[in-house]
Design a protein around this motif. Structure first.
Motif, PDB file in Angstrom:
ATOM      1  N   ASN A   9      58.623  78.736 -99.850  1.00 12.57           N
ATOM      2  CA  ASN A   9      59.687  79.739 -99.993  1.00 12.57           C
ATOM      3  C   ASN A   9      59.719  80.679 -98.791  1.00 12.57           C
ATOM      4  O   ASN A   9      60.792  81.043 -98.300  1.00 12.57           O
ATOM      5  CB  ASN A   9      59.484  80.543-101.273  1.00 12.57           C
ATOM      6  N   LYS A  10      58.517  81.068 -98.307  1.00 13.57           N
ATOM      7  CA  LYS A  10      58.451  81.947 -97.140  1.00 13.57           C
ATOM      8  C   LYS A  10      58.999  81.243 -95.900  1.00 13.57           C
ATOM      9  O   LYS A  10      59.694  81.849 -95.078  1.00 13.57           O
ATOM     10  CB  LYS A  10      57.010  82.396 -96.899  1.00 13.57           C
ATOM     11  N   ASN A  55      54.265  76.490-103.256  1.00 15.31           N
ATOM     12  CA  ASN A  55      55.650  76.923-103.476  1.00 15.31           C
ATOM     13  C   ASN A  55      55.938  78.237-102.755  1.00 15.31           C
ATOM     14  O   ASN A  55      57.008  78.424-102.172  1.00 15.31           O
ATOM     15  CB  ASN A  55      55.921  77.089-104.968  1.00 15.31           C
ATOM     16  N   CYS A  56      54.959  79.156-102.811  1.00 12.77           N
ATOM     17  CA  CYS A  56      55.127  80.455-102.154  1.00 12.77           C
ATOM     18  C   CYS A  56      55.293  80.277-100.649  1.00 12.77           C
ATOM     19  O   CYS A  56      56.177  80.882-100.033  1.00 12.77           O
ATOM     20  CB  CYS A  56      53.932  81.354-102.464  1.00 12.77           C
ATOM     21  N   LEU A  57      54.429  79.448-100.046  1.00 15.71           N
ATOM     22  CA  LEU A  57      54.523  79.219 -98.605  1.00 15.71           C
ATOM     23  C   LEU A  57      55.829  78.532 -98.230  1.00 15.71           C
ATOM     24  O   LEU A  57      56.466  78.887 -97.232  1.00 15.71           O
ATOM     25  CB  LEU A  57      53.332  78.373 -98.141  1.00 15.71           C
ATOM     26  N   ASP A  93      51.407  76.986-106.974  1.00 14.03           N
ATOM     27  CA  ASP A  93      51.961  78.326-106.786  1.00 14.03           C
ATOM     28  C   ASP A  93      51.889  78.725-105.313  1.00 14.03           C
ATOM     29  O   ASP A  93      52.840  79.272-104.746  1.00 14.03           O
ATOM     30  CB  ASP A  93      51.216  79.349-107.638  1.00 14.03           C
ATOM     31  N   LYS A  94      50.716  78.465-104.696  1.00 12.40           N
ATOM     32  CA  LYS A  94      50.536  78.817-103.289  1.00 12.40           C
ATOM     33  C   LYS A  94      51.463  77.987-102.401  1.00 12.40           C
ATOM     34  O   LYS A  94      52.091  78.501-101.476  1.00 12.40           O
ATOM     35  CB  LYS A  94      49.080  78.571-102.876  1.00 12.40           C
TER      36      LYS A  94
END
Length: 316
Positions: A268-269, A264-266, A261-262
Motif C-alpha cells: 500500500n505504501k 499488504n502495508c508495504l 499485514d506487513k
C-alpha cells in the motif's frame, strides 16, 4: 510474461493453486497464463498469445472472464482487436474483460511525455462504444504503467483496466478493481473483487521459523528465559515457557506483526508513493520500501514452507 511453464508450475504451487493454462512466449513476444484453484468452477474456453478466456460458473449466474493483452505494435493491433471484438460479440451472457489494453481513453490518463493527438484508431474507445461497455474504474494509483521507473523522468499512463457489459455490472454492482503497487515491473497489477468485504478475520498467533530472520527474535526469547522465577525445576520451566510465549505474542502484535499485514502495508505504501508526482525523493523512498518488501516476502516464503512440512507430517 516471459516465464516458462516450469517456472509458472512452481509459482502455481507456491500460491496454493492447482490449475494452470500457459501460452509460452516466443521470441520478443510475451506469453500469457491463467491460474486458479480446483474449488473454483472455471472452464477454459480459448487462449492464445493475446487473450485467455474462461467461463466462471456460479449458482447465481455464469459469466465470462477475458484476460487481454493489446499489442503495442501497429501491425499487430488490428488483428488482435478484431479477434477480441468478435469474441465478445459471440457471448450471449455476462462478460468482463481485463488487462493491458495499451490505449488510454482520456487525456487525464497521461502524465509526462507527448500529449499530442494521434490519427491512429483507438480500438479501446471503439470497443466501449460498440458494446456499450462500462469502465469499472479503479482505486489506488491512477496510473498503471511507467516508463523509466517512477522517478523524476517517469512517463505514466493508465494502460490497464477492466471493462464489462451492462449485464455483468448489474449482476455485480459492488465489484471493484484495485491498482496494486508495481513490484519489479513497469505495470501495476489489477485486482478484481466481485464482492468486496468490509473486514477480515485475524489469525491466531503461532511462532514460525521465519521469525528467526528478525534480529530481535533471539533477544526477546533470551530476555524472557532469563527472568527470575521461583518454584521447583519443573515449575520454573513452565513459568519461563509461559513468559517466553507471552513475550513473543506481545512482540508479534506490537512489533513484528502478521506477515500478510506487513506485506499488504508495504504494498500500500509503495502504491501511495507511486501515486505521487515523480521526484528523486519519491524514487529513494520507493527503493527502500521495495527492499523491505523483498525481506518480508522472504519471511513469508519460509513460513509457508514450514506450514507445508507440518501438513505433510500430519498426513504421514
Amino acid at each position: 510474461m516471459k516465464a516458462g511453464k516450469s517456472r509458472l508450475e512452481k509459482v502455481k504451487k507456491s500460491i496454493g493453486f492447482s490449475e494452470l493454462i500457459v501460452v509460452d512466449a516466443k521470441g520478443s513476444a510475451s506469453g500469457t497464463c491463467a491460474m486458479w484453484k480446483s474449488s473454483v468452477s472455471l472452464h477454459p474456453i480459448e487462449f492464445n498469445k493475446n487473450l485467455i478466456v474462461v467461463k466462471v460458473t456460479k449458482a447465481v449466474c455464469d459469466w465470462f472472464l477475458v484476460g487481454f493483452y493489446g499489442p503495442p505494435y501497429a501491425t499487430k493491433k488490428k488483428n488482435a482487436w478484431e479477434n477480441l471484438m468478435a469474441l465478445l460479440e459471440s457471448f450471449q451472457s455476462l462478460w468482463v474483460c481485463m488487462g493491458d489494453f495499451n490505449f488510454i481513453i482520456s487525456d487525464n490518463e497521461i502524465l509526462g511525455g507527448n500529449r499530442g493527438g494521434s490519427s491512429a484508431t483507438n480500438y479501446l474507445k471503439e470497443l466501449i462504444f460498440e458494446f456499450g461497455a462500462i469502465d469499472l474504474g479503479c482505486s489506488g494509483n491512477k496510473f498503471t504503467w511507467a516508463k523509466r521507473g517512477w522517478g523524476n523522468s517517469a512517463i505514466k499512463r493508465r494502460l490497464d483496466r477492466g471493462i464489462a457489459n451492462i449485464s455483468w455490472r448489474l449482476a455485480f454492482p459492488r465489484a471493484s478493481i484495485a491498482h496494486l503497487g508495481a513490484i519489479s515491473s513497469d505495470h501495476a497489477p489489477l485486482l478484481l473483487d466481485t464482492n468486496p468485504k468490509d473486514s477480515f478475520a485475524h489469525r491466531p498467533f503461532r511462532f514460525e521459523a521465519a521469525r528467526i530472520r528478525d534480529n530481535n527474535c533471539n533477544s526477546i526469547v533470551e530476555k524472557a528465559c532469563n527472568e527470575r522465577v521461583t518454584g521447583s525445576a519443573m515449575v520454573k520451566l513452565c513459568k519461563k515457557q509461559a513468559a517466553t510465549r507471552e513475550a513473543l505474542r506481545k512482540w508479534n502484535k506490537e512489533i513484528f506483526g502478521h506477515y500478510q499485514d506487513k506485506i499488504n502495508c508495504l504494498m500500500n505504501k509503495i502504491a501511495e508513493v507511486q501515486k505521487n508526482p515523480p521526484s528523486t525523493d519519491n524514487g529513494k523512498i520507493e527503493s527502500v520500501l521495495l527492499t523491505d518488501l523483498s525481506e518480508w516476502l522472504a519471511r513469508s516464503e519460509v513460513m509457508w514452507r514450514q506450514i507445508k512440512r507440518t501438513v505433510a507430517q500430519r498426513r504421514g
